[in-house]
Design a protein around this motif. Structure first.
Motif, PDB file in Angstrom:
ATOM      1  N   GLY A  95     -85.285  -9.751  33.265  1.00 44.36           N
ATOM      2  CA  GLY A  95     -85.494  -8.616  32.631  1.00 44.36           C
ATOM      3  C   GLY A  95     -84.782  -8.722  31.007  1.00 44.36           C
ATOM      4  N   LEU A  96     -83.706  -9.476  31.178  1.00 42.72           N
ATOM      5  CA  LEU A  96     -82.835  -9.737  29.636  1.00 42.72           C
ATOM      6  C   LEU A  96     -83.881 -10.371  28.926  1.00 42.72           C
ATOM      7  CD1 LEU A  96     -80.380  -9.681  28.109  1.00 42.72           C
ATOM      8  CD2 LEU A  96     -79.615 -11.518  29.183  1.00 42.72           C
ATOM      9  N   ALA A  97     -84.446 -11.589  29.323  1.00 43.94           N
ATOM     10  CA  ALA A  97     -85.487 -12.505  28.529  1.00 43.94           C
ATOM     11  C   ALA A  97     -86.634 -11.498  27.935  1.00 43.94           C
ATOM     12  CB  ALA A  97     -85.912 -13.494  29.225  1.00 43.94           C
ATOM     13  N   ILE A  98     -87.241 -10.680  28.724  1.00 43.59           N
ATOM     14  CA  ILE A  98     -88.284  -9.827  28.137  1.00 43.59           C
ATOM     15  C   ILE A  98     -87.694  -8.779  27.262  1.00 43.59           C
ATOM     16  CG2 ILE A  98     -90.028  -8.297  28.913  1.00 43.59           C
ATOM     17  CD1 ILE A  98     -90.390  -9.781  31.550  1.00 43.59           C
ATOM     18  N   ALA A  99     -86.541  -8.054  27.611  1.00 49.06           N
ATOM     19  CA  ALA A  99     -86.012  -7.091  26.677  1.00 49.06           C
ATOM     20  C   ALA A  99     -85.729  -7.713  25.409  1.00 49.06           C
ATOM     21  CB  ALA A  99     -84.947  -6.491  27.328  1.00 49.06           C
ATOM     22  N   TYR A 100     -85.134  -8.981  25.387  1.00 49.83           N
ATOM     23  CA  TYR A 100     -84.628  -9.617  23.957  1.00 49.83           C
ATOM     24  C   TYR A 100     -85.752  -9.955  23.245  1.00 49.83           C
ATOM     25  CZ  TYR A 100     -82.677 -12.805  20.817  1.00 49.83           C
ATOM     26  OH  TYR A 100     -82.204 -13.068  19.623  1.00 49.83           O
ATOM     27  N   SER A 101     -86.800 -10.556  23.907  1.00 50.67           N
ATOM     28  CA  SER A 101     -88.138 -10.990  23.391  1.00 50.67           C
ATOM     29  C   SER A 101     -88.852  -9.770  22.719  1.00 50.67           C
ATOM     30  CB  SER A 101     -89.095 -11.753  24.192  1.00 50.67           C
ATOM     31  OG  SER A 101     -90.357 -12.085  23.903  1.00 50.67           O
ATOM     32  N   SER A 102     -88.812  -8.826  23.401  1.00 48.83           N
ATOM     33  CA  SER A 102     -89.693  -7.342  22.684  1.00 48.83           C
ATOM     34  C   SER A 102     -88.808  -6.687  21.804  1.00 48.83           C
ATOM     35  CB  SER A 102     -89.995  -6.647  24.111  1.00 48.83           C
ATOM     36  OG  SER A 102     -90.739  -7.538  25.022  1.00 48.83           O
ATOM     37  N   PHE A 103     -87.685  -6.243  22.278  1.00 52.69           N
ATOM     38  CA  PHE A 103     -86.984  -5.424  21.508  1.00 52.69           C
ATOM     39  C   PHE A 103     -86.193  -6.078  20.214  1.00 52.69           C
ATOM     40  CE2 PHE A 103     -86.715  -3.039  25.643  1.00 52.69           C
ATOM     41  CZ  PHE A 103     -87.641  -2.655  25.630  1.00 52.69           C
ATOM     42  N   ARG A 104     -85.884  -7.389  20.550  1.00 54.39           N
ATOM     43  CA  ARG A 104     -85.021  -7.970  19.270  1.00 54.39           C
ATOM     44  C   ARG A 104     -86.030  -8.871  18.443  1.00 54.39           C
ATOM     45  NH1 ARG A 104     -80.304  -7.430  16.679  1.00 54.39           N
ATOM     46  NH2 ARG A 104     -79.204  -9.310  16.141  1.00 54.39           N
ATOM     47  N   LYS A 105     -86.993  -9.308  19.140  1.00 49.88           N
ATOM     48  CA  LYS A 105     -87.852 -10.272  18.314  1.00 49.88           C
ATOM     49  C   LYS A 105     -88.959  -9.473  18.054  1.00 49.88           C
ATOM     50  CE  LYS A 105     -85.426 -13.839  18.237  1.00 49.88           C
ATOM     51  NZ  LYS A 105     -84.967 -14.556  16.800  1.00 49.88           N
ATOM     52  N   GLY A 106     -89.445  -8.358  18.640  1.00 50.50           N
ATOM     53  CA  GLY A 106     -90.744  -7.825  18.236  1.00 50.50           C
ATOM     54  C   GLY A 106     -91.992  -8.257  19.010  1.00 50.50           C
ATOM     55  N   ARG A 107     -91.906  -9.146  19.998  1.00 46.20           N
ATOM     56  CA  ARG A 107     -93.036  -9.692  20.781  1.00 46.20           C
ATOM     57  C   ARG A 107     -93.647  -8.806  21.704  1.00 46.20           C
ATOM     58  NH1 ARG A 107     -89.222 -15.007  21.738  1.00 46.20           N
ATOM     59  NH2 ARG A 107     -88.762 -15.524  19.771  1.00 46.20           N
ATOM     60  N   ARG A 108     -94.924  -9.163  22.110  1.00 54.23           N
ATOM     61  CA  ARG A 108     -95.555  -8.529  22.936  1.00 54.23           C
ATOM     62  C   ARG A 108     -94.682  -8.486  24.353  1.00 54.23           C
ATOM     63  NH1 ARG A 108    -101.934 -10.244  22.724  1.00 54.23           N
ATOM     64  NH2 ARG A 108    -102.400  -9.045  21.136  1.00 54.23           N
ATOM     65  N   GLN A 109     -94.780  -7.634  25.391  1.00 50.21           N
ATOM     66  CA  GLN A 109     -93.993  -7.546  26.633  1.00 50.21           C
ATOM     67  C   GLN A 109     -94.879  -8.559  27.698  1.00 50.21           C
ATOM     68  OE1 GLN A 109     -92.838  -3.748  28.121  1.00 50.21           O
ATOM     69  NE2 GLN A 109     -91.441  -3.485  26.237  1.00 50.21           N
ATOM     70  N   LEU A 110     -94.702  -9.717  27.255  1.00 48.96           N
ATOM     71  CA  LEU A 110     -95.446 -10.610  28.306  1.00 48.96           C
ATOM     72  C   LEU A 110     -94.610 -11.638  28.624  1.00 48.96           C
ATOM     73  CD1 LEU A 110     -98.974 -11.290  26.559  1.00 48.96           C
ATOM     74  CD2 LEU A 110     -98.627 -10.186  28.755  1.00 48.96           C
ATOM     75  N   VAL A 111     -94.565 -12.369  29.908  1.00 54.76           N
ATOM     76  CA  VAL A 111     -93.655 -13.250  30.299  1.00 54.76           C
ATOM     77  C   VAL A 111     -93.992 -14.346  29.335  1.00 54.76           C
ATOM     78  CG1 VAL A 111     -93.023 -14.874  31.970  1.00 54.76           C
ATOM     79  CG2 VAL A 111     -93.525 -12.435  32.611  1.00 54.76           C
ATOM     80  N   SER A 112     -95.078 -14.750  29.016  1.00 53.20           N
ATOM     81  CA  SER A 112     -95.046 -16.065  28.008  1.00 53.20           C
ATOM     82  C   SER A 112     -94.689 -15.676  26.632  1.00 53.20           C
ATOM     83  CB  SER A 112     -96.781 -16.189  27.880  1.00 53.20           C
ATOM     84  OG  SER A 112     -97.281 -15.032  27.367  1.00 53.20           O
ATOM     85  N   SER A 113     -94.323 -14.497  26.348  1.00 54.21           N
ATOM     86  CA  SER A 113     -93.689 -14.300  24.943  1.00 54.21           C
ATOM     87  C   SER A 113     -92.408 -14.755  24.577  1.00 54.21           C
ATOM     88  CB  SER A 113     -93.639 -12.832  24.416  1.00 54.21           C
ATOM     89  OG  SER A 113     -94.921 -12.338  24.213  1.00 54.21           O
ATOM     90  N   VAL A 114     -91.760 -14.873  26.040  1.00 49.30           N
ATOM     91  CA  VAL A 114     -90.305 -15.420  26.148  1.00 49.30           C
ATOM     92  C   VAL A 114     -90.115 -16.945  25.735  1.00 49.30           C
ATOM     93  CG1 VAL A 114     -88.170 -15.699  27.620  1.00 49.30           C
ATOM     94  CG2 VAL A 114     -89.748 -13.626  27.836  1.00 49.30           C
ATOM     95  N   PHE A 115     -91.248 -17.581  26.046  1.00 46.82           N
ATOM     96  CA  PHE A 115     -91.348 -18.984  25.822  1.00 46.82           C
ATOM     97  C   PHE A 115     -91.838 -19.451  24.363  1.00 46.82           C
ATOM     98  CE2 PHE A 115     -91.473 -18.338  30.154  1.00 46.82           C
ATOM     99  CZ  PHE A 115     -90.690 -19.166  30.788  1.00 46.82           C
ATOM    100  N   LEU A 116     -91.808 -18.519  23.554  1.00 48.26           N
ATOM    101  CA  LEU A 116     -92.374 -18.828  22.180  1.00 48.26           C
ATOM    102  C   LEU A 116     -91.147 -19.833  21.276  1.00 48.26           C
ATOM    103  CD1 LEU A 116     -94.079 -15.768  20.752  1.00 48.26           C
ATOM    104  CD2 LEU A 116     -95.141 -17.499  21.730  1.00 48.26           C
ATOM    105  N   PRO A 117     -90.272 -19.786  21.597  1.00 43.27           N
ATOM    106  CA  PRO A 117     -89.334 -20.707  20.917  1.00 43.27           C
ATOM    107  C   PRO A 117     -89.689 -22.212  21.355  1.00 43.27           C
ATOM    108  CG  PRO A 117     -87.871 -18.937  21.966  1.00 43.27           C
ATOM    109  CD  PRO A 117     -89.354 -18.692  22.453  1.00 43.27           C
TER     110      PRO A 117
END
Length: 574
Positions: A175-197
């Motif tokens: 939940g934290l990984a998806i929330a940070y990726s979506s709301f802080r980084k502006g990425r899509r709400q996909l699990v794979s978006s967390v792995f962009l780094p």
């Protein structure tokens, strides 16, 4: 509660994604092949999964045990580290929901069916048959009062171990990984978006990203199917105990699965978010009412005494329970309990993680973790003290309530309490509504994962995944045969293993993201400015300096030394 009810920051353009045929097709083909295998050669599939599970438990069970405890340590580290100040949104953004509403919505995504299914039966099972290495005591206390007391403590400690910090830490990581990726980084709400780094910003549709989303989709489907299977078993027992049906065969199970599947598909595609919220609220009221009823008519004083005893036992036995593996314990017990739970929670994680992410925008990482971890844990402690306490007290008194398997024990215990017919029907309704009000959101999440992060997946996709959940649940129960629960446990573990690996890598990817957060870079820059000022002699100090975050946008330097500091002039990090 439907996921549609949570406001999303994703732009409208991202809400209407097209189907990712690689993700959708690969998972759909695998599920169809599995269902056909189970339908045409049930014994063959059952034998294969049993052998596969035995091999995996022996060779990979340690990985589940270590990773689950690792998630607890990781999420607590984030909460109490400097990363805890980072907001899940823009700097200065306020939480989207009030704290009370936020906490209430978390429960609609959590463990409704599981708490109903195991609330009575798990503490009872651990009391009657203690876990490996625990002191032995029979339900009548024939081994002596000291052994009986030890058995009670271990039964409650083990139940809390399976239902408090570990599962909610697993949910909190995703939940934290998806929330940070979506709301802080502006990425899509996909699990794979967390792995962009790790993958790189231009790899959003790479083979690796699609594999991650496919694994998440696969796990979510099996997590939903496991819940449907458990709910089906308990509803069948409830209907039988209430005198509404007489049969106990697979035809009854199939009928229940079909009805529940049609209900949650209809709720998922109808868009009646307010209706689902209304049902969820009714569910909460009924659950609280049932708990209060059991507390009042059951062994009230024993339950009250059990709350501190359970917490103390959990804390004192934590190390022993967290380190229990096939090397020191019964492999069958681990498969049926601890490792099954870790697999079940992990398979639910993409859905629950995405849900709690969507409702947590604007909170800091520390607020998120404290809310997601400790509030549900407190509820679980109270829940198991009430229901487990009632079950253990009856077993100590010699009541024959442990017969018929976990799905029947709830109704065996209710039969020993007043208003049996009313409470039995209430449990059946609760289980059905818990599943329908949660599985509709699960099917939407599966649609989201297979349609490039769309928050409004097309209806045919939602219907397909809903039907797939029902079909897989049927196969789970079929391969278990007379021990239908074992079929659920076997397939859940096998399906969850790949996503467990994904979650371990997710922790590393999220930590890498957090280190690059503007707030952290700002703080690091302030430290560099201070060090340079000290070297130049523009700042004199007699003690240690520390960074002070005056707000989410303001970082300044102050002295924490006992003698203070003399600045020429004052140094600030801009």
């Amino acid at each position: 509660m439907s996921l549609d009810s949570a406001t999303s920051p994703i732009s409208a353009a991202k809400q209407n994604g097209n189907t990712d045929w690689v993700v959708f097709g690969s998972v759909a083909a695998t599920i169809i092949a599995l269902v056909l295998w189970g339908a045409l050669a049930t014994r063959s599939l059952g034998s294969f999964t049993a052998r596969a599970l035995s091999w995996l438990i022996t060779n990979v069970g340690w990985f589940f045990v270590l990773s689950a405890s690792g998630f607890v340590a990781f999420i607590l580290y984030l909460a109490f580290s400097r990363f805890g100040r980072i907001p899940l949104g823009r700097d200065g953004e306020q939480p989207e929901f009030r704290t009370v509403s936020w906490i209430a919505m978390m429960f609609s995504a959590g463990m409704g069916i599981g708490l109903m299914f195991f609330g009575f039966s798990e503490p009872l099972a651990h009391f009657v048959t203690p876990p490996p290495g625990a002191a032995l005591a029979g339900p009548s206390g024939s081994a002596g009062p000291d052994a009986t007391a030890a058995a009670i403590k271990m039964a409650m400690a083990t139940s809390l171990f399976h239902w408090t910090l570990h599962p909610w830490s697993i949910y909190a990581v995703a939940g934290l990984a998806i929330a940070y990726s979506s709301f802080r980084k502006g990425r899509r709400q996909l699990v794979s978006s967390v792995f962009l780094p790790l993958l790189g910003p231009r790899k959003t549709e790479s083979a690796a990203a699609r594999l991650i989303d496919s694994v998440a989709l696969f796990a979510t489907l099996f997590g939903s199917a496991a819940s449907l299977g458990l709910g089906t078993l308990q509803i069948r027992s409830g209907l039988r105990e209430s005198g509404w049906i007489e049969g106990v065969g697979t035809d009854v199970l199939v009928l229940i699965i079909v009805v529940l599947t049609l209900c949650f598909i209809a709720s998922a595609v109808s868009g009646i978010a307010k209706g689902i919220q209304y049902l969820s609220n009714i569910n909460m009221v009924l659950a609280v009412a049932l708990a209060i009823f059991v507390f009042l008519v059951g062994p009230t004083i024993f339950i009250l005494n059990l709350v501190p005893t359970s917490i103390g036992s959990y804390l004192s036995h934590f190390g022993e329970m967290a380190s229990r593996t096939a090397a020191t314990g019964d492999e069958t017990w681990l498969r049926n309990w601890t490792i099954f739970y870790w697999a079940w929670w992990i398979s639910w994680t993409p859905f629950v993680g995405m849900f709690i992410a969507r409702i947590s925008r604007g909170r800091t990482i520390r607020e998120f973790i404290v809310g997601v971890l400790f509030t549900p844990c407190a509820v679980s402690v109270i829940w198991f003290a009430i229901f487990g306490g009632a079950a253990i007290h009856l077993a100590k008194s010699g009541a024959d309530i442990a017969q018929g398997g976990a799905e029947a024990q709830t109704f065996n215990i209710l039969a020993e309490l007043p208003l049996t017919q009313v409470t039995s029907v209430t449990v059946v309704v609760l289980v059905a509504l818990f599943f329908v009000s949660g599985a509709d959101a699960g099917s939407v999440v599966m649609g989201t994962l297979s349609q490039r992060g769309s928050l409004a997946p097309r209806r045919w996709v939602v219907v397909f995944w809903g039907a797939a959940v029902g079909a897989v649940a049927g196969i789970m129960l079929a391969i278990g045969g007379a021990r239908a629960l074992s079929g659920i446990q076997n397939l859940t573990f096998i399906a969850a293993l790949p996503f467990a690996v994904v979650m371990v890598i997710m922790c590393y990817a999220m930590l890498k993201d957090l280190k690059r957060d503007p707030l952290m870079l700002h703080e690091n820059k302030a430290a560099e400015v201070l060090a340079a000022a000290v070297r130049r002699g523009t700042v004199e100090h007699d003690g240690d300096f520390q960074l002070k975050i005056g707000g989410r946008n303001d970082t300044s330097i102050q002295s924490s030394g006992t003698k203070g500091a003399r600045e020429r002039p004052a140094v600030e990090a801009k």
